[in-house]
Design a protein around this motif. Structure first.
Motif, PDB file in Angstrom:
ATOM      1  N   ALA A 233    -172.975   9.819  69.785  1.00  0.00           N
ATOM      2  CA  ALA A 233    -172.981   8.466  69.206  1.00  0.00           C
ATOM      3  C   ALA A 233    -173.072   8.491  67.688  1.00  0.00           C
ATOM      4  CB  ALA A 233    -174.143   7.663  69.786  1.00  0.00           C
ATOM      5  N   SER A 249    -174.762   2.862  77.374  1.00  0.00           N
ATOM      6  CA  SER A 249    -174.324   3.083  75.992  1.00  0.00           C
ATOM      7  C   SER A 249    -172.938   2.511  75.756  1.00  0.00           C
ATOM      8  CB  SER A 249    -174.338   4.585  75.672  1.00  0.00           C
ATOM      9  OG  SER A 249    -175.636   5.118  75.780  1.00  0.00           O
ATOM     10  N   GLU A 254    -172.132   1.704  71.804  1.00  0.00           N
ATOM     11  CA  GLU A 254    -172.521   2.935  71.110  1.00  0.00           C
ATOM     12  C   GLU A 254    -171.573   4.080  71.429  1.00  0.00           C
ATOM     13  OE1 GLU A 254    -177.251   1.735  71.536  1.00  0.00           O
ATOM     14  OE2 GLU A 254    -176.397   3.397  72.694  1.00  0.00           O
TER      15      GLU A 254
END
Length: 302
Positions: A233, A249, A254
Motif C-alpha cells: 500500500a 483494503s 488502499e
C-alpha cells in the motif's frame, strides 16, 4: 491387559515433547515417576520405544507404531471419562492447527459456533503456514488441520471445506493501478513482496505463475500478511494474496486488484487429519459444523 493408561499418557507426552522432564511437568508428576512409567511400559511390551540421545528422546520404529494406537486409546478414554450429555452433545478437547487465511477469517467463527453449541468441547488453536500445519498433524501436535491448497501425504485424509481465490494487488498510486488489463510482460518487470516459502498462498501463486514467468523479481518475503499489505500500500511493489485478506483494503481504496486475465488462482481451503483419526467424534463434529457454517453463509448471500 498389563499396561496402563498412565503409562500410555507418559509415552505420548514424551513422544510429543521429546523430553521426559517436560512430559513430567505437563502431566504434573515427578521426573522419576515419568521415567519409571516409561521404563515399565517398555519392559511390559518387550521393545525400546525411544532412542535416548542425552536428554532428547526420539521414537524408534516400535514407538512410531505405537504412537497412533496409544493416541486413540487416550482420546477414547477421555471421552469415557467426560462422557456424553446426550447423543448430540459432545465433550472433550481437540487441537486445531490453521494456516493464516482461514485462521483470520473463518476459524474464529467456527470456534464460536462450537463454544455456543457444544460448551463441553474445548478447542485449542495454533496458527502456522500450511506446511507447518501438515507437519503438526503428522507429528500429533494437532488433531485436525485447516490448510490452503493440497496435502499429498498418504498418511492423511483431506476434505474440502470451501474455496477462495488469490488476487494480484498494487497500491492505488502504482502505475499498473490505472490499467484496465495487466499483461504477463508487465508482471515480469515488477518488484514483488510475497508470502514465505511453505505458505499455501505462495505455493498456489508459484504453481500458476512459474509456468508463465519463471523468474520473478522477488524483493522481500514475509510470513505476516499485514506486513505485506502495508508495504504494498505504501510502496511500488506487487503482491498476490487471498481475496479474503485484501478485500477490506480494496474497499477502502488502499489496494487495487489488478486484472490479469491469464492468471486463474482458485484454491481449496481444506480439513486434514491423520488416517487413524477417521470417525473420531470430535473431529466429525468440527467438520460438520464447519460445513453447516459455510452453507449458512451461502444462504445469507443468496
Amino acid at each position: 491387559m498389563r499396561y496402563s493408561l498412565k503409562q500410555l499418557s507418559v509415552f505420548d507426552a514424551v513422544a510429543e515433547l521429546g523430553s521426559v522432564s517436560q512430559a513430567a511437568e505437563r502431566l504434573g508428576v515427578t521426573q522419576s515417576a515419568a521415567s519409571m512409567s516409561l521404563s515399565q511400559l517398555e519392559k511390559l511390551l518387550g521393545r525400546d520405544l525411544f532412542v535416548r540421545q542425552g536428554k532428547d528422546m526420539r521414537l524408534t520404529h516400535w514407538g512410531n507404531w505405537l504412537r497412533p494406537r496409544a493416541k486413540r486409546l487416550l482420546q477414547d478414554a477421555e471421552q469415557i471419562e467426560i462422557g456424553f450429555y446426550d447423543q448430540h452433545l459432545f465433550s472433550g478437547s481437540i487441537n486445531i492447527g490453521a494456516s493464516q487465511t482461514p485462521a483470520e477469517h473463518l476459524v474464529p467463527e467456527l470456534i464460536s459456533i462450537i463454544d455456543t453449541d457444544f460448551p463441553e468441547v474445548r478447542t485449542g488453536l495454533e496458527v502456522k503456514s500450511s506446511q507447518g500445519i501438515i507437519e503438526g498433524v503428522l507429528n500429533y501436535k494437532y488433531d485436525i488441520g485447516i490448510i490452503e491448497g493440497r496435502c499429498d501425504d498418504n498418511r492423511t485424509h483431506q476434505e474440502e471445506w470451501c474455496r477462495d481465490h488469490l488476487v494480484v494487488v498494487s497500491s492505488a498510486h502504482h502505475p499498473f493501478a490505472k490499467h484496465k488489463r495487466v499483461s504477463l510482460a508487465q508482471l515480469e518487470q515488477a518488484q514483488w513482496v510475497l508470502r514465505e516459502g511453505g505458505a499455501g498462498t505462495r505455493a498456489i501463486f508459484e504453481s500458476a505463475m512459474v509456468p508463465l514467468i519463471p523468474d520473478l523479481d522477488v524483493w522481500r518475503e514475509y510470513s505476516h500478511v499485514p506486513v505485506i499489505r502495508t508495504m504494498v500500500a505504501n510502496g511500488h511493489y506487487l503482491t498476490c494474496l487471498p481475496y479474503l485478506d485484501v478485500a477490506p483494503s480494496i474497499k477502502r481504496g488502499e489496494l487495487i486488484a489488478l486484472n490479469v486475465p491469464e492468471l486463474k488462482m482458485d484454491r481449496a481451503i481444506s480439513f486434514i487429519w491423520r488416517k487413524e483419526m477417521a470417525d473420531h467424534p470430535l473431529l466429525e463434529c468440527i467438520k460438520r459444523e464447519g460445513h453447516r457454517m459455510m452453507k449458512n453463509h451461502k444462504l445469507e448471500m443468496s
